[in-house]
Design a protein around this motif. Structure first.
Motif, PDB file in Angstrom:
ATOM      1  N   GLN A  46       8.080   5.731   5.788  1.00 28.00           N
ATOM      2  CA  GLN A  46       9.127   6.593   5.381  1.00 28.00           C
ATOM      3  C   GLN A  46       9.338   7.744   5.952  1.00 28.00           C
ATOM      4  O   GLN A  46      10.157   8.386   6.421  1.00 28.00           O
ATOM      5  CB  GLN A  46       9.104   6.579   3.874  1.00 28.00           C
ATOM      6  CG  GLN A  46      10.678   7.236   3.360  1.00 28.00           C
ATOM      7  CD  GLN A  46      11.878   6.518   3.646  1.00 28.00           C
ATOM      8  OE1 GLN A  46      11.806   5.107   3.266  1.00 28.00           O
ATOM      9  NE2 GLN A  46      12.686   7.000   4.190  1.00 28.00           N
ATOM     10  N   ASN A  99       0.898  -1.031   0.032  1.00 32.87           N
ATOM     11  CA  ASN A  99       0.076  -0.041   0.057  1.00 32.87           C
ATOM     12  C   ASN A  99       0.878   1.116  -0.043  1.00 32.87           C
ATOM     13  O   ASN A  99       1.717   1.486   0.953  1.00 32.87           O
ATOM     14  CB  ASN A  99      -0.864  -0.144   1.236  1.00 32.87           C
ATOM     15  CG  ASN A  99      -1.857   0.881   1.491  1.00 32.87           C
ATOM     16  OD1 ASN A  99      -1.348   2.407   0.994  1.00 32.87           O
ATOM     17  ND2 ASN A  99      -2.833   1.020   2.034  1.00 32.87           N
ATOM     18  N   LYS A 100       0.763   2.181  -1.305  1.00 37.85           N
ATOM     19  CA  LYS A 100       1.447   3.277  -1.019  1.00 37.85           C
ATOM     20  C   LYS A 100       1.343   4.144   0.157  1.00 37.85           C
ATOM     21  O   LYS A 100       2.366   4.730   0.469  1.00 37.85           O
ATOM     22  CB  LYS A 100       1.012   4.060  -2.446  1.00 37.85           C
ATOM     23  CG  LYS A 100       1.886   5.355  -2.727  1.00 37.85           C
ATOM     24  CD  LYS A 100       1.473   6.029  -3.839  1.00 37.85           C
ATOM     25  CE  LYS A 100       2.201   7.223  -4.202  1.00 37.85           C
ATOM     26  NZ  LYS A 100       1.728   7.885  -4.974  1.00 37.85           N
ATOM     27  N   GLY A 101       0.112   4.616   0.625  1.00 35.80           N
ATOM     28  CA  GLY A 101      -0.010   5.363   1.963  1.00 35.80           C
ATOM     29  C   GLY A 101       0.746   4.561   3.199  1.00 35.80           C
ATOM     30  O   GLY A 101       1.337   5.546   3.950  1.00 35.80           O
ATOM     31  N   THR A 102       0.639   3.374   3.107  1.00 36.67           N
ATOM     32  CA  THR A 102       1.579   2.884   4.423  1.00 36.67           C
ATOM     33  C   THR A 102       3.011   3.051   4.218  1.00 36.67           C
ATOM     34  O   THR A 102       3.675   3.364   4.975  1.00 36.67           O
ATOM     35  CB  THR A 102       1.330   1.349   4.579  1.00 36.67           C
ATOM     36  OG1 THR A 102       0.079   1.125   4.569  1.00 36.67           O
ATOM     37  CG2 THR A 102       1.944   0.699   5.575  1.00 36.67           C
ATOM     38  N   ARG A 103       3.535   2.741   2.831  1.00 39.64           N
ATOM     39  CA  ARG A 103       5.113   2.840   2.774  1.00 39.64           C
ATOM     40  C   ARG A 103       5.372   4.431   2.823  1.00 39.64           C
ATOM     41  O   ARG A 103       6.301   4.751   3.383  1.00 39.64           O
ATOM     42  CB  ARG A 103       5.431   2.497   1.143  1.00 39.64           C
ATOM     43  CG  ARG A 103       5.279   1.236   1.077  1.00 39.64           C
ATOM     44  CD  ARG A 103       6.195   0.894  -0.370  1.00 39.64           C
ATOM     45  NE  ARG A 103       5.356   1.366  -1.426  1.00 39.64           N
ATOM     46  CZ  ARG A 103       4.336   1.270  -2.203  1.00 39.64           C
ATOM     47  NH1 ARG A 103       3.954  -0.353  -2.050  1.00 39.64           N
ATOM     48  NH2 ARG A 103       4.102   1.697  -3.276  1.00 39.64           N
ATOM     49  N   GLU A 104       4.663   5.407   2.381  1.00 34.16           N
ATOM     50  CA  GLU A 104       4.925   6.723   2.475  1.00 34.16           C
ATOM     51  C   GLU A 104       4.860   7.143   4.263  1.00 34.16           C
ATOM     52  O   GLU A 104       5.745   7.840   4.395  1.00 34.16           O
ATOM     53  CB  GLU A 104       4.001   7.724   1.943  1.00 34.16           C
ATOM     54  CG  GLU A 104       3.997   7.592   0.324  1.00 34.16           C
ATOM     55  CD  GLU A 104       3.221   8.385  -0.242  1.00 34.16           C
ATOM     56  OE1 GLU A 104       2.061   8.739   0.179  1.00 34.16           O
ATOM     57  OE2 GLU A 104       2.977   8.717  -1.678  1.00 34.16           O
ATOM     58  N   SER A 109      -1.537  -1.706   9.483  1.00 33.22           N
ATOM     59  CA  SER A 109      -1.743  -2.017   7.949  1.00 33.22           C
ATOM     60  C   SER A 109      -2.236  -3.476   7.987  1.00 33.22           C
ATOM     61  O   SER A 109      -3.328  -4.008   7.514  1.00 33.22           O
ATOM     62  CB  SER A 109      -0.608  -1.877   6.982  1.00 33.22           C
ATOM     63  OG  SER A 109      -0.739  -2.324   5.998  1.00 33.22           O
TER      64      SER A 109
END
Length: 181
Positions: free
Chosen positions: A9, A1-6, A132
């Motif tokens: 980070q 999931n892009k939101g989780t990665r962001e 997540s």
């Protein structure tokens, strides 16, 4: 999931920034500690120089007065001046060392804060991961409850399903002769 990665980070970046800032501050405090010691050494040297001048003046005044420079009174006065000079020089050195010690302890505390910030960032990343995974499990559970384990098409499998004509088939209780027909 892009939101989780962001989010992960961002948490790591923030903790690293805090750790770098704490380390920079600690380095500055270490430098100030070294400067405090150097300044105290310079102050002690000035005290020593002033003491020697005072001793020289006392000796010159004693000689100019007609008394002997080696008289017990003059020797005691010069000895007392030398002791006072040594004491004041040692006090200057102690003040510098004490200031340096406090600065170094403060630097150590900043380094600890930096390490703690980094560990807190890693904990935030783990929490984001857990959140997540928890969300994915909750979504899976909702799908299981909605479709009863048969999948979105009401598929066939243990527990039953529909045949192509819409007739309900119970696979658990059907015998071999029932399936042949």
């Amino acid at each position: 999931n892009k939101g989780t990665r962001e989010a992960k980070q961002a948490a790591l970046d923030e903790s690293q920034r805090r750790q770098y800032a704490a380390e920079f501050e600690a380095d500055q405090l270490d430098q100030q500690a070294g400067q405090a010691v150097a300044a105290s050494q310079r102050a002690a040297a000035d005290v020593s120089r002033q003491g020697k001048l005072a001793e020289s003046r006392a000796l010159a005044l004693a000689a100019a007065s007609g008394g002997g420079a080696s008289s017990p009174t003059v020797v005691n006065i010069i000895g007392n001046l030398a002791q006072e000079t040594a004491y004041r020089g040692a006090v200057e050195l102690y003040k510098g060392e004490e200031t340096a010690r406090r600065l170094r302890l403060n630097a150590l505390a900043h380094r600890y804060e930096g390490v703690s910030a980094l560990e807190a960032g890693r904990s935030r990343v783990e929490a984001i991961d857990l959140r997540s995974k928890s969300s994915m499990l909750a979504a899976s559970s909702g799908l299981f409850q909605k479709y009863g384990g048969r999948g979105p098409g009401g598929g066939r499998g243990p527990g039953g399903g529909d045949d192509s004509a819409g007739t309900k088939i119970d696979y658990n209780s059907a015998g071999a002769s029932d399936l042949d027909s």
